[in-house]
Each structure stands twice: as C-alpha cells, then as structure tokens.
Motif scaffolding. Structure first.
Motif, PDB file in Angstrom:
ATOM      1  N   GLU A   1       6.716  16.696   3.247  1.00 39.20           N
ATOM      2  CA  GLU A   1       5.815  15.550   3.342  1.00 39.20           C
ATOM      3  C   GLU A   1       5.636  15.118   4.797  1.00 39.20           C
ATOM      4  O   GLU A   1       4.542  14.741   5.215  1.00 39.20           O
ATOM      5  CB  GLU A   1       6.376  14.386   2.515  1.00 39.20           C
ATOM      6  N   ALA A   2       6.714  15.181   5.582  1.00 36.94           N
ATOM      7  CA  ALA A   2       6.616  14.839   7.002  1.00 36.94           C
ATOM      8  C   ALA A   2       5.675  15.793   7.728  1.00 36.94           C
ATOM      9  O   ALA A   2       4.889  15.382   8.587  1.00 36.94           O
ATOM     10  CB  ALA A   2       8.004  14.881   7.640  1.00 36.94           C
ATOM     11  N   ASP A   3       5.731  17.060   7.348  1.00 33.93           N
ATOM     12  CA  ASP A   3       4.844  18.049   7.941  1.00 33.93           C
ATOM     13  C   ASP A   3       3.389  17.754   7.577  1.00 33.93           C
ATOM     14  O   ASP A   3       2.484  17.891   8.406  1.00 33.93           O
ATOM     15  CB  ASP A   3       5.243  19.441   7.451  1.00 33.93           C
ATOM     16  N   ARG A   4       3.172  17.298   6.351  1.00 33.24           N
ATOM     17  CA  ARG A   4       1.810  17.005   5.888  1.00 33.24           C
ATOM     18  C   ARG A   4       1.246  15.748   6.534  1.00 33.24           C
ATOM     19  O   ARG A   4       0.099  15.721   6.980  1.00 33.24           O
ATOM     20  CB  ARG A   4       1.799  16.847   4.365  1.00 33.24           C
ATOM     21  N   THR A   5       2.059  14.706   6.626  1.00 31.36           N
ATOM     22  CA  THR A   5       1.583  13.414   7.142  1.00 31.36           C
ATOM     23  C   THR A   5       1.747  13.273   8.649  1.00 31.36           C
ATOM     24  O   THR A   5       1.240  12.337   9.245  1.00 31.36           O
ATOM     25  CB  THR A   5       2.336  12.262   6.472  1.00 31.36           C
ATOM     26  N   ARG A   6       2.498  14.214   9.254  1.00 33.91           N
ATOM     27  CA  ARG A   6       2.807  14.173  10.686  1.00 33.91           C
ATOM     28  C   ARG A   6       3.648  12.954  11.062  1.00 33.91           C
ATOM     29  O   ARG A   6       3.582  12.462  12.190  1.00 33.91           O
ATOM     30  CB  ARG A   6       1.520  14.203  11.529  1.00 33.91           C
ATOM     31  N   LYS A   7       4.457  12.487  10.147  1.00 32.68           N
ATOM     32  CA  LYS A   7       5.339  11.347  10.412  1.00 32.68           C
ATOM     33  C   LYS A   7       6.666  11.544   9.684  1.00 32.68           C
ATOM     34  O   LYS A   7       6.685  11.993   8.538  1.00 32.68           O
ATOM     35  CB  LYS A   7       4.705  10.034   9.933  1.00 32.68           C
ATOM     36  N   LEU A   8       7.761  11.190  10.353  1.00 29.02           N
ATOM     37  CA  LEU A   8       9.044  11.183   9.676  1.00 29.02           C
ATOM     38  C   LEU A   8       9.093  10.010   8.706  1.00 29.02           C
ATOM     39  O   LEU A   8       8.582   8.927   8.994  1.00 29.02           O
ATOM     40  CB  LEU A   8      10.189  11.051  10.690  1.00 29.02           C
ATOM     41  N   ALA A   9       9.708  10.232   7.569  1.00 31.86           N
ATOM     42  CA  ALA A   9       9.871   9.161   6.589  1.00 31.86           C
ATOM     43  C   ALA A   9      10.734   8.054   7.188  1.00 31.86           C
ATOM     44  O   ALA A   9      11.694   8.335   7.931  1.00 31.86           O
ATOM     45  CB  ALA A   9      10.520   9.698   5.321  1.00 31.86           C
ATOM     46  N   PRO A  10      10.435   6.783   6.900  1.00 30.88           N
ATOM     47  CA  PRO A  10      11.233   5.671   7.439  1.00 30.88           C
ATOM     48  C   PRO A  10      12.717   5.812   7.153  1.00 30.88           C
ATOM     49  O   PRO A  10      13.557   5.490   8.004  1.00 30.88           O
ATOM     50  CB  PRO A  10      10.636   4.446   6.732  1.00 30.88           C
ATOM     51  N   GLU A  11      13.061   6.306   5.956  1.00 29.16           N
ATOM     52  CA  GLU A  11      14.476   6.451   5.619  1.00 29.16           C
ATOM     53  C   GLU A  11      15.152   7.546   6.456  1.00 29.16           C
ATOM     54  O   GLU A  11      16.352   7.469   6.737  1.00 29.16           O
ATOM     55  CB  GLU A  11      14.677   6.719   4.128  1.00 29.16           C
ATOM     56  N   VAL A  12      14.390   8.536   6.881  1.00 31.37           N
ATOM     57  CA  VAL A  12      14.940   9.577   7.756  1.00 31.37           C
ATOM     58  C   VAL A  12      15.174   9.013   9.155  1.00 31.37           C
ATOM     59  O   VAL A  12      16.217   9.260   9.773  1.00 31.37           O
ATOM     60  CB  VAL A  12      14.006  10.800   7.801  1.00 31.37           C
ATOM     61  N   VAL A  13      14.216   8.252   9.655  1.00 28.39           N
ATOM     62  CA  VAL A  13      14.377   7.618  10.966  1.00 28.39           C
ATOM     63  C   VAL A  13      15.601   6.707  10.963  1.00 28.39           C
ATOM     64  O   VAL A  13      16.417   6.719  11.899  1.00 28.39           O
ATOM     65  CB  VAL A  13      13.122   6.802  11.338  1.00 28.39           C
ATOM     66  N   GLU A  14      15.755   5.931   9.903  1.00 25.98           N
ATOM     67  CA  GLU A  14      16.894   5.020   9.814  1.00 25.98           C
ATOM     68  C   GLU A  14      18.206   5.787   9.713  1.00 25.98           C
ATOM     69  O   GLU A  14      19.231   5.371  10.275  1.00 25.98           O
ATOM     70  CB  GLU A  14      16.741   4.098   8.609  1.00 25.98           C
ATOM     71  N   ALA A  15      18.183   6.928   9.034  1.00 28.83           N
ATOM     72  CA  ALA A  15      19.392   7.746   8.929  1.00 28.83           C
ATOM     73  C   ALA A  15      19.804   8.301  10.293  1.00 28.83           C
ATOM     74  O   ALA A  15      20.995   8.359  10.613  1.00 28.83           O
ATOM     75  CB  ALA A  15      19.167   8.894   7.941  1.00 28.83           C
ATOM     76  N   VAL A  16      18.823   8.702  11.099  1.00 28.22           N
ATOM     77  CA  VAL A  16      19.105   9.168  12.463  1.00 28.22           C
ATOM     78  C   VAL A  16      19.747   8.048  13.274  1.00 28.22           C
ATOM     79  O   VAL A  16      20.717   8.254  14.012  1.00 28.22           O
ATOM     80  CB  VAL A  16      17.813   9.668  13.140  1.00 28.22           C
ATOM     81  N   ARG A  17      19.209   6.846  13.123  1.00 25.94           N
ATOM     82  CA  ARG A  17      19.745   5.702  13.859  1.00 25.94           C
ATOM     83  C   ARG A  17      21.177   5.398  13.402  1.00 25.94           C
ATOM     84  O   ARG A  17      22.083   5.222  14.228  1.00 25.94           O
ATOM     85  CB  ARG A  17      18.855   4.479  13.642  1.00 25.94           C
ATOM     86  N   GLU A  18      21.374   5.316  12.101  1.00 21.55           N
ATOM     87  CA  GLU A  18      22.694   4.976  11.567  1.00 21.55           C
ATOM     88  C   GLU A  18      23.733   6.044  11.872  1.00 21.55           C
ATOM     89  O   GLU A  18      24.924   5.739  12.020  1.00 21.55           O
ATOM     90  CB  GLU A  18      22.603   4.744  10.057  1.00 21.55           C
ATOM     91  N   ALA A  19      23.299   7.297  11.991  1.00 16.61           N
ATOM     92  CA  ALA A  19      24.242   8.387  12.286  1.00 16.61           C
ATOM     93  C   ALA A  19      24.880   8.239  13.657  1.00 16.61           C
ATOM     94  O   ALA A  19      26.012   8.694  13.875  1.00 16.61           O
ATOM     95  CB  ALA A  19      23.524   9.728  12.180  1.00 16.61           C
ATOM     96  N   GLY A  20      24.154   7.631  14.583  1.00 18.01           N
ATOM     97  CA  GLY A  20      24.715   7.412  15.913  1.00 18.01           C
ATOM     98  C   GLY A  20      24.108   8.234  17.022  1.00 18.01           C
ATOM     99  O   GLY A  20      24.667   8.302  18.124  1.00 18.01           O
ATOM    100  N   PHE A  21      22.954   8.860  16.778  1.00 14.88           N
ATOM    101  CA  PHE A  21      22.327   9.653  17.840  1.00 14.88           C
ATOM    102  C   PHE A  21      21.927   8.777  19.027  1.00 14.88           C
ATOM    103  O   PHE A  21      22.163   9.134  20.181  1.00 14.88           O
ATOM    104  CB  PHE A  21      21.116  10.405  17.300  1.00 14.88           C
ATOM    105  N   ALA A  22      21.309   7.635  18.754  1.00 10.68           N
ATOM    106  CA  ALA A  22      20.828   6.779  19.840  1.00 10.68           C
ATOM    107  C   ALA A  22      21.977   6.242  20.689  1.00 10.68           C
ATOM    108  O   ALA A  22      21.829   6.058  21.901  1.00 10.68           O
ATOM    109  CB  ALA A  22      19.998   5.631  19.272  1.00 10.68           C
TER     110      ALA A  22
END
Length: 363
Positions: free
Chosen positions: A23-44
């Motif tokens: 779906e991200a490939d189709r819409t050209r956007k990461l899903a909000p829950e994926v973005v939040e998961a990246v943030r919560e994981a500690g990458f930033a």
C-alpha cells in the motif's frame, strides 16, 4: 558494538512495514503506524546524547537495525537510516541548538538536504535564508529540516547548515521515482526565513567531522568515512527481502539447474554485500579514519550497490514471470534496489574523486 536494544525492535518494525509495503508503494506514503513504529523503536534518538534522552548508539548497531527493517520495506529502512544520521549531523549545532531540537524529547525527526542550494545573508543574531532543495527524504513526517546554503561574506562565500522547524519550510511534492516510492523525497522551499545563530553551523565542520559542541565519538566522524553507508544499508536489507520473495515465488514449482545456480549466486552476492557494509560500520565504530580505510569504505559502498543490482536482477530472472506480478514483493524490491543504488554516494566516480588519490599515498 553498542547495544541499545534497537535491533530486536527493528525486526518488529520490519515485519510491520512489510504488512503495509504494498500500500505504501501504491500511495507513495508510509503508513502513519509505520512512521510511529520507527520513532518508537529509537531510530531518531539513536545518536542523540544521553543528556537529552538519547541512546548514544553506534554505527554497527544502526546498520544491523536498518537492514532488518529493509527486509520488510526498503522505503521504511531508508527513512529510518536517514533520520538517525540526520540527528547525528545536527549534533554539530551549538548547545542551544541541541536544547531546542531535543529539549522536549530525543525522538525528534530530522531530515537533511546536503547540497548547498540555498542563499543566506547575515542578519543580527543569525541569518536570513531562502532556497529550494530537492529529494529531501522523509520530509512528510519531519519535525526539523537541516538544509545547506551559501552565505555571502566579505570574502569567499561560506557554506553553512541551517536547522529549521517544520513551520519555517514548505513541502512541495515532486518525488515520482519508479522505486523507493514511499520515501517522501520531496522538495523543501524556504522563503526569507530568519535562522538564529544557534541553529546553524559550518558545512566544513560537517565534512571534517570535528564537532566543537560534543566530544562523543559518534559525533566526531568525517563525512567521507560514513560514505554511502546511509543509503546502502537499506538496499542490503531489501536484497534479503528479494531473496525471500524469489524463493516464495518459486515455491511448489520445479526448479531447474539454471534457476538453482541463479539463487545460489545471488544469495552469495547478498551475503558478501552484507559483509562489506558491516566492515564499513566497524571502521566507524573503531574510529580508524586513515585515508586508505576511508577509501575502502567508499569503494565498498559502490561495489555493494553494483552487486545488489546484479543479484536482484538474477533473482527476477530466476523467478520468472510470477516475480513481476503486481502483488509480488519481488518486483517492488527490484525497483527499490535499482533506485537506491543510483544514489550519487554509491557511485565509483564519487569514491574515486573524494578518496582514492589520498589512498594511494596515505596509510
């Protein structure tokens, strides 16, 4: 290798990202829950100082985590890698800048535009900046943007980075690449914005890696030593995803000798690529910044990118027509790897121009 716990969490992020990848490939956007998961994981917060709630992590650990995410979705891994390393670049800001970026938390998403495409003039207490920067990955969900511009001085113009909060820049969509579609690598526009002195630093410091604000080892690394690690890590992870996708596409079918050879060869190329990328990360963590080792890092990145394009092409050939199905992740991984590997930081020409003359004479 540092152990902040990022890698096992990243594996879960990769699994979640895989569920949303089509779906991200189709819409050209990461899903909000994926973005939040990246943030919560500690990458930033991976490279942010502990004094501001960060993890003070290392390069090898980040690389392992980025590759784990890339197995599920290359675009997610690309954005995770860039936000971690963009925060590391931002540590060159004066201490007041650190306080402003991370005073309310270490999970601030920072993105970077490295080419000095802006123009700035000196003003009382800072600068006034205008400019337009393309291909700023992750900008859709960025809290801050770190952009580079030329400042008119009495002598030679100097290049400086400027940290801008989201309210001070405009995002104009312009990313229409066939691969890495969900990276939100859009245009950033700044129109005569005042940037205080504590939100700016010299590009020369960024290049040399000499950080006058922080003495943490990971904050004092020459940019050439980092080389293409930022961009090749996601591609290696995606190659493992492609290998799994190819095997799944061929599951239940009779595999001939040629297909078996293709799978064998491609898997060896991918494992070799991982070794070279991990070798680069080890150099950064061990802080062995000799000219020859920095040249090797850039060579490794370029060679890895080339090898991964070859490997994923082999996987597509082995899988046959089914690998090009709209519902097959293999064709997405193929597009993503070819796109990622086209980055200027992953070209032999870049490696040769920046490091190889010195490598021939330095130890």
């Amino acid at each position: 290798m540092s152990d902040t716990g990022l890698v096992p969490v990243a594996e879960k992020v990769g699994a979640l990202a895989a569920e949303h990848a089509q779906e991200a490939d189709r819409t050209r956007k990461l899903a909000p829950e994926v973005v939040e998961a990246v943030r919560e994981a500690g990458f930033a917060r991976h490279f942010v100082a502990k004094s501001h709630g960060g993890n003070e992590g290392g390069f090898a650990e980040l690389t392992q985590a980025v590759m784990a995410v890339g197995e599920g979705c290359a675009s997610t891994a690309w954005c995770a890698s860039l936000t971690a390393l963009s925060a590391r670049y931002a540590t060159h800001l004066p201490q007041l800048g650190h306080d402003e970026l991370w005073g309310s938390g270490a999970d601030t998403f920072v993105v970077t535009a490295q080419p000095p495409l802006g123009k700035a003039t000196t003003a009382s207490g800072g600068h006034r900046l205008s400019g337009r920067w393309a291909y700023v990955s992750g900008v859709d969900f960025a809290d801050w943007a770190l952009v580079c511009g030329m400042v008119a001085t009495g002598g030679e113009p100097e290049a400086r980075f400027f940290a801008l909060p989201r309210r001070d820049f405009t995002v104009v969509e312009g990313w229409d690449n066939a691969g890495m579609r969900a990276t939100s690598s859009h245009n950033v526009i700044v129109d005569d914005v005042f940037v205080p002195e504590h939100l700016s630093f010299l590009r020369a410091d960024f290049i040399s890696g000499k950080n006058s604000t922080s003495d943490l080892p990971a904050h004092n690394v020459p940019f050439q030593a980092v080389g293409g690690l930022t961009f090749v890590g996601p591609a290696v992870g995606a190659a493992y995803g492609a290998l799994t996708a190819a095997i799944n596409a061929m599951s239940g079918k009779k595999v001939n000798t040629t297909q078996g050879v293709d799978l064998c060869r491609a898997s060896a190329q991918i494992d070799s690529a991982r070794f070279l990328v991990e070798q680069n990360a080890q150099v950064l963590d061990e802080r062995t910044f000799t000219p020859r080792l920095m040249a090797r890092c850039e060579r490794n990145a370029a060679f890895t990118a080339e090898s991964l394009v070859d490997a994923v092409g082999t996987l597509v050939r082995a899988a046959g027509t089914s690998g090009f199905s709209e519902n097959s992740p293999l064709q997405r991984f193929w597009r993503d790897i070819v796109s990622a590997s086209s980055h200027v930081a992953l070209r032999y020409e870049t490696a040769v121009a920046r490091t190889w003359p010195a490598a021939l004479t330095g130890e």
